[in-house]
Design a protein around this motif. Structure first.
Motif, PDB file in Angstrom:
ATOM      1  N   ARG A 150      31.724  86.717  73.063  1.00 25.70           N
ATOM      2  CA  ARG A 150      31.624  85.347  72.554  1.00 25.70           C
ATOM      3  C   ARG A 150      30.169  84.887  72.484  1.00 25.70           C
ATOM      4  NH1 ARG A 150      34.360  80.531  72.111  1.00 25.70           N
ATOM      5  NH2 ARG A 150      36.338  81.396  72.801  1.00 25.70           N
ATOM      6  N   ALA A 151      29.398  85.179  73.528  1.00 23.86           N
ATOM      7  CA  ALA A 151      28.005  84.747  73.558  1.00 23.86           C
ATOM      8  C   ALA A 151      27.199  85.396  72.437  1.00 23.86           C
ATOM      9  CB  ALA A 151      27.382  85.067  74.912  1.00 23.86           C
ATOM     10  N   ILE A 152      27.384  86.707  72.256  1.00 22.53           N
ATOM     11  CA  ILE A 152      26.658  87.405  71.191  1.00 22.53           C
ATOM     12  C   ILE A 152      27.038  86.849  69.823  1.00 22.53           C
ATOM     13  CG2 ILE A 152      26.401  89.627  70.019  1.00 22.53           C
ATOM     14  CD1 ILE A 152      26.803  90.940  72.811  1.00 22.53           C
ATOM     15  N   LYS A 153      28.331  86.658  69.600  1.00 17.47           N
ATOM     16  CA  LYS A 153      28.797  86.148  68.311  1.00 17.47           C
ATOM     17  C   LYS A 153      28.257  84.739  68.055  1.00 17.47           C
ATOM     18  CE  LYS A 153      33.047  85.383  65.648  1.00 17.47           C
ATOM     19  NZ  LYS A 153      34.497  85.667  65.561  1.00 17.47           N
ATOM     20  N   THR A 154      28.250  83.913  69.088  1.00 21.87           N
ATOM     21  CA  THR A 154      27.757  82.540  68.936  1.00 21.87           C
ATOM     22  C   THR A 154      26.274  82.518  68.598  1.00 21.87           C
ATOM     23  OG1 THR A 154      29.414  81.688  70.487  1.00 21.87           O
ATOM     24  CG2 THR A 154      27.462  80.326  70.099  1.00 21.87           C
ATOM     25  N   ILE A 155      25.500  83.349  69.282  1.00 26.57           N
ATOM     26  CA  ILE A 155      24.059  83.379  69.017  1.00 26.57           C
ATOM     27  C   ILE A 155      23.788  83.919  67.617  1.00 26.57           C
ATOM     28  CG2 ILE A 155      21.865  84.403  69.723  1.00 26.57           C
ATOM     29  CD1 ILE A 155      23.074  84.490  72.603  1.00 26.57           C
ATOM     30  N   MET A 156      24.494  84.977  67.209  1.00 23.16           N
ATOM     31  CA  MET A 156      24.287  85.536  65.876  1.00 23.16           C
ATOM     32  C   MET A 156      24.708  84.565  64.782  1.00 23.16           C
ATOM     33  SD  MET A 156      25.310  89.561  66.188  1.00 23.16           S
ATOM     34  CE  MET A 156      24.659  89.865  64.542  1.00 23.16           C
ATOM     35  N   LYS A 157      25.693  83.716  65.081  1.00 22.94           N
ATOM     36  CA  LYS A 157      26.173  82.755  64.095  1.00 22.94           C
ATOM     37  C   LYS A 157      25.091  81.761  63.696  1.00 22.94           C
ATOM     38  CE  LYS A 157      30.106  79.632  63.416  1.00 22.94           C
ATOM     39  NZ  LYS A 157      29.573  78.288  63.627  1.00 22.94           N
ATOM     40  N   THR A 158      24.058  81.612  64.530  1.00 23.11           N
ATOM     41  CA  THR A 158      22.942  80.740  64.178  1.00 23.11           C
ATOM     42  C   THR A 158      22.356  81.137  62.835  1.00 23.11           C
ATOM     43  OG1 THR A 158      22.411  80.414  66.514  1.00 23.11           O
ATOM     44  CG2 THR A 158      20.684  79.900  64.912  1.00 23.11           C
ATOM     45  N   TRP A 159      22.264  82.461  62.576  1.00 23.14           N
ATOM     46  CA  TRP A 159      21.670  82.920  61.325  1.00 23.14           C
ATOM     47  C   TRP A 159      22.559  82.604  60.135  1.00 23.14           C
ATOM     48  CZ3 TRP A 159      16.761  83.975  61.538  1.00 23.14           C
ATOM     49  CH2 TRP A 159      16.206  84.414  62.747  1.00 23.14           C
ATOM     50  N   THR A 160      23.866  82.830  60.281  1.00 19.92           N
ATOM     51  CA  THR A 160      24.743  82.527  59.155  1.00 19.92           C
ATOM     52  C   THR A 160      24.901  81.024  58.958  1.00 19.92           C
ATOM     53  OG1 THR A 160      26.656  82.833  60.624  1.00 19.92           O
ATOM     54  CG2 THR A 160      26.024  84.687  59.234  1.00 19.92           C
ATOM     55  N   ASN A 161      24.715  80.249  60.020  1.00 19.10           N
ATOM     56  CA  ASN A 161      24.769  78.793  59.861  1.00 19.10           C
ATOM     57  C   ASN A 161      23.673  78.289  58.938  1.00 19.10           C
ATOM     58  OD1 ASN A 161      27.023  78.286  61.391  1.00 19.10           O
ATOM     59  ND2 ASN A 161      25.906  77.823  63.268  1.00 19.10           N
ATOM     60  N   ILE A 162      22.542  79.003  58.928  1.00 21.45           N
ATOM     61  CA  ILE A 162      21.456  78.607  58.024  1.00 21.45           C
ATOM     62  C   ILE A 162      21.950  78.645  56.580  1.00 21.45           C
ATOM     63  CG2 ILE A 162      19.190  79.275  57.137  1.00 21.45           C
ATOM     64  CD1 ILE A 162      18.562  80.354  59.943  1.00 21.45           C
ATOM     65  N   GLY A 163      22.705  79.696  56.251  1.00 21.01           N
ATOM     66  CA  GLY A 163      23.219  79.814  54.901  1.00 21.01           C
ATOM     67  C   GLY A 163      24.312  78.806  54.587  1.00 21.01           C
ATOM     68  N   MET A 164      25.071  78.386  55.602  1.00 23.85           N
ATOM     69  CA  MET A 164      26.211  77.501  55.371  1.00 23.85           C
ATOM     70  C   MET A 164      25.885  76.031  55.587  1.00 23.85           C
ATOM     71  SD  MET A 164      28.474  79.734  54.499  1.00 23.85           S
ATOM     72  CE  MET A 164      30.044  78.891  54.557  1.00 23.85           C
ATOM     73  N   VAL A 165      24.615  75.705  55.773  1.00 21.20           N
ATOM     74  CA  VAL A 165      24.245  74.348  56.173  1.00 21.20           C
ATOM     75  C   VAL A 165      24.576  73.306  55.102  1.00 21.20           C
ATOM     76  CG1 VAL A 165      21.860  74.492  55.329  1.00 21.20           C
ATOM     77  CG2 VAL A 165      22.410  72.971  57.259  1.00 21.20           C
ATOM     78  N   ASN A 166      24.563  73.698  53.835  1.00 23.16           N
ATOM     79  CA  ASN A 166      24.813  72.737  52.759  1.00 23.16           C
ATOM     80  C   ASN A 166      26.218  72.892  52.176  1.00 23.16           C
ATOM     81  OD1 ASN A 166      22.301  71.380  52.750  1.00 23.16           O
ATOM     82  ND2 ASN A 166      21.362  73.094  51.659  1.00 23.16           N
ATOM     83  N   GLN A 167      27.215  72.992  53.050  1.00 28.06           N
ATOM     84  CA  GLN A 167      28.586  73.171  52.581  1.00 28.06           C
ATOM     85  C   GLN A 167      29.048  72.026  51.683  1.00 28.06           C
ATOM     86  OE1 GLN A 167      31.296  73.815  55.830  1.00 28.06           O
ATOM     87  NE2 GLN A 167      30.823  75.982  55.981  1.00 28.06           N
ATOM     88  N   GLU A 168      28.665  70.805  52.035  1.00 26.45           N
ATOM     89  CA  GLU A 168      29.112  69.655  51.254  1.00 26.45           C
ATOM     90  C   GLU A 168      28.561  69.713  49.837  1.00 26.45           C
ATOM     91  OE1 GLU A 168      27.764  69.468  54.238  1.00 26.45           O
ATOM     92  OE2 GLU A 168      29.441  68.800  55.493  1.00 26.45           O
ATOM     93  N   MET A 169      27.280  70.107  49.697  1.00 26.66           N
ATOM     94  CA  MET A 169      26.699  70.246  48.368  1.00 26.66           C
ATOM     95  C   MET A 169      27.403  71.347  47.585  1.00 26.66           C
ATOM     96  SD  MET A 169      22.798  71.271  47.234  1.00 26.66           S
ATOM     97  CE  MET A 169      23.033  72.968  47.810  1.00 26.66           C
ATOM     98  N   ALA A 170      27.644  72.486  48.239  1.00 28.38           N
ATOM     99  CA  ALA A 170      28.341  73.588  47.578  1.00 28.38           C
ATOM    100  C   ALA A 170      29.745  73.169  47.160  1.00 28.38           C
ATOM    101  CB  ALA A 170      28.398  74.797  48.511  1.00 28.38           C
ATOM    102  N   ARG A 171      30.413  72.410  48.022  1.00 32.10           N
ATOM    103  CA  ARG A 171      31.767  71.929  47.712  1.00 32.10           C
ATOM    104  C   ARG A 171      31.760  71.050  46.472  1.00 32.10           C
ATOM    105  NH1 ARG A 171      33.270  67.455  51.661  1.00 32.10           N
ATOM    106  NH2 ARG A 171      31.820  66.419  50.242  1.00 32.10           N
ATOM    107  N   ASP A 172      30.860  70.075  46.429  1.00 36.79           N
ATOM    108  CA  ASP A 172      30.840  69.122  45.326  1.00 36.79           C
ATOM    109  C   ASP A 172      30.388  69.773  44.015  1.00 36.79           C
ATOM    110  OD1 ASP A 172      31.667  67.300  47.157  1.00 36.79           O
ATOM    111  OD2 ASP A 172      29.834  66.092  47.175  1.00 36.79           O
ATOM    112  N   MET A 173      29.393  70.673  44.088  1.00 38.99           N
ATOM    113  CA  MET A 173      28.954  71.361  42.871  1.00 38.99           C
ATOM    114  C   MET A 173      30.064  72.244  42.318  1.00 38.99           C
ATOM    115  SD  MET A 173      24.979  72.426  43.570  1.00 38.99           S
ATOM    116  CE  MET A 173      24.856  73.142  41.928  1.00 38.99           C
ATOM    117  N   THR A 174      30.791  72.917  43.209  1.00 40.11           N
ATOM    118  CA  THR A 174      31.887  73.778  42.762  1.00 40.11           C
ATOM    119  C   THR A 174      33.006  72.953  42.152  1.00 40.11           C
ATOM    120  OG1 THR A 174      31.370  75.439  44.433  1.00 40.11           O
ATOM    121  CG2 THR A 174      33.585  75.479  43.497  1.00 40.11           C
ATOM    122  N   ALA A 175      33.361  71.847  42.787  1.00 40.79           N
ATOM    123  CA  ALA A 175      34.412  70.978  42.237  1.00 40.79           C
ATOM    124  C   ALA A 175      34.014  70.446  40.868  1.00 40.79           C
ATOM    125  CB  ALA A 175      34.688  69.823  43.203  1.00 40.79           C
TER     126      ALA A 175
END
Length: 272
Positions: A212-237
Motif C-alpha cells: 500500500r505504501a509503495i503504491k500510494t507513493i508511486m501514485k503521486t506521479w500519476t496524479n500529476i497527469g490526472m490533476v485536471n480531470q474536470e477540464m478533461a471531463r468538460d472538454m470531452t463532453a
C-alpha cells in the motif's frame, strides 16, 4: 459476490481471496456504456471493502477485453450527460488506482480506447500474445481523456504516447511490452490464469502494508497527469456534443469512409 447484467464477479476457486471482475457483454464487444461503468465501480468498491478479498483481477469472459466506449451511447448525449458519464468513469478508474489491494488486468484480444484506460488503472497488465492495444479515439472524433492523454506519457514516454494518441493505431502486445505498457505476455487464453498466479504470489508473500505504501507513493506521479480531470471531463463532453463527433462516430459504426475536415491553427488570422 453480487451478480450484474454486463459484468460477472466471482472469486477464484483455488484462492477465494482473489476477486474476478469480468466484462461479460461479448455481443457488444464489451463496450462501455454508463451502466457497465457503474457496475464496474460497484464491483471494484465492493472488493475494496470486502475484508475477505485481498486482490482484484480485471478480465473478460470473451475473446475480447474491451473495445472502448459505446459510440451509440455517446452520440445521444448532450453536454451535461457527457460530464456525468465522464465523472462516473473517472470515479471507477480511481477505485483501481486508490485501493491498497493488488489490481491486475488480464487482457485477451482487443484492448482499445476506454478499455486500455481501464487496464492502465490497474497495478499490472498481463496480456495474451495476440492481444492488441491502442487509443483510436482520434479517428472517431473523441479525446482519449479518460486516462489515455494523462497516463500514457508517464508509462511509455511522451513521443510514443503522441504516436498512439495522435495516429490512433493498434499495437501488438509484444510492442506494448517493449514500450512499458504491458508487464507480462502469456499464451492466448491464459492471461487470467497468469494474472491470478501473480496475484496469489503477491497476497501470499508480500507485505500488505509495504504494498500500500509503495503504491500510494508511486501514485503521486500519476496524479500529476490526472490533476485536471474536470477540464478533461468538460472538454470531452463538449466534443461528444458536436456534429463532427456524431458524423465521425456514425461513419465508423456504419463502416463508411470518413469525411475529411480542415485542421485549424491557433494564431489570430488577419482577414484584411
Amino acid at each position: 459476490m453480487s451478480s450484474f447484467d454486463r459484468i460477472s464477479v466471482t472469486t477464484d476457486e483455488s484462492n477465494e481471496r482473489i476477486a474476478h471482475v469480468l466484462l461479460d457483454n461479448e455481443a457488444q464487444h464489451n463496450t462501455l456504456d454508463l451502466r457497465t461503468i457503474q457496475e464496474l465501480d460497484d464491483a471494484f468498491t465492493a472488493a475494496d471493502r470486502d475484508t475477505d478479498i485481498d486482490a482484484i483481477v480485471l478480465g473478460t469472459t470473451a475473446d475480447v477485453f474491451c473495445s472502448g466506449a459505446d459510440l451509440g451511447d455517446l452520440t445521444e448525449m448532450v453536454f451535461e450527460e457527457g460530464t456525468r458519464w465522464m465523472s462516473q468513469y473517472f470515479e471507477t478508474i480511481d477505485v483501481l488506482r486508490d485501493t491498497g489491494k493488488p489490481t491486475i488486468a488480464a487482457i485477451e484480444g482487443v484492448c482499445a480506447a476506454g478499455g486500455n484506460e481501464l487496464a492502465m488503472g490497474c497495478d499490472l497488465i498481463v496480456a495474451g500474445e495476440s492481444a492488441r492495444f491502442g487509443q483510436p479515439e482520434v479517428g472517431v472524433g473523441s479525446t482519449a481523456a479518460g486516462g489515455g492523454v494523462q497516463l500514457l506519457p508517464l508509462l511509455v514516454g511522451e513521443k510514443r504516447a503522441r504516436e498512439m494518441l495522435l495516429l490512433g493505431e493498434m499495437y501488438p502486445a509484444t510492442q506494448m511490452q517493449e514500450w512499458g505498457l504491458v508487464n507480462r505476455i502469456v499464451d492466448d487464453g491464459s492471461a487470467r490464469d497468469a494474472a491470478v498466479s501473480l496475484a496469489d504470489d503477491v497476497v501470499s508473500n508480500k507485505s500488505p502494508q509495504a504494498y500500500r505504501a509503495i503504491k500510494t507513493i508511486m501514485k503521486t506521479w500519476t496524479n500529476i497527469g490526472m490533476v485536471n480531470q474536470e477540464m478533461a471531463r468538460d472538454m470531452t463532453a463538449a466534443v461528444w456534443d458536436s456534429d463532427e463527433f456524431r458524423d465521425r462516430a456514425e461513419a465508423f459504426v456504419n463502416r463508411e469512409d470518413q469525411t475529411p475536415r480542415s485542421f485549424t491553427g491557433s494564431q489570430p488570422v488577419d482577414h484584411e
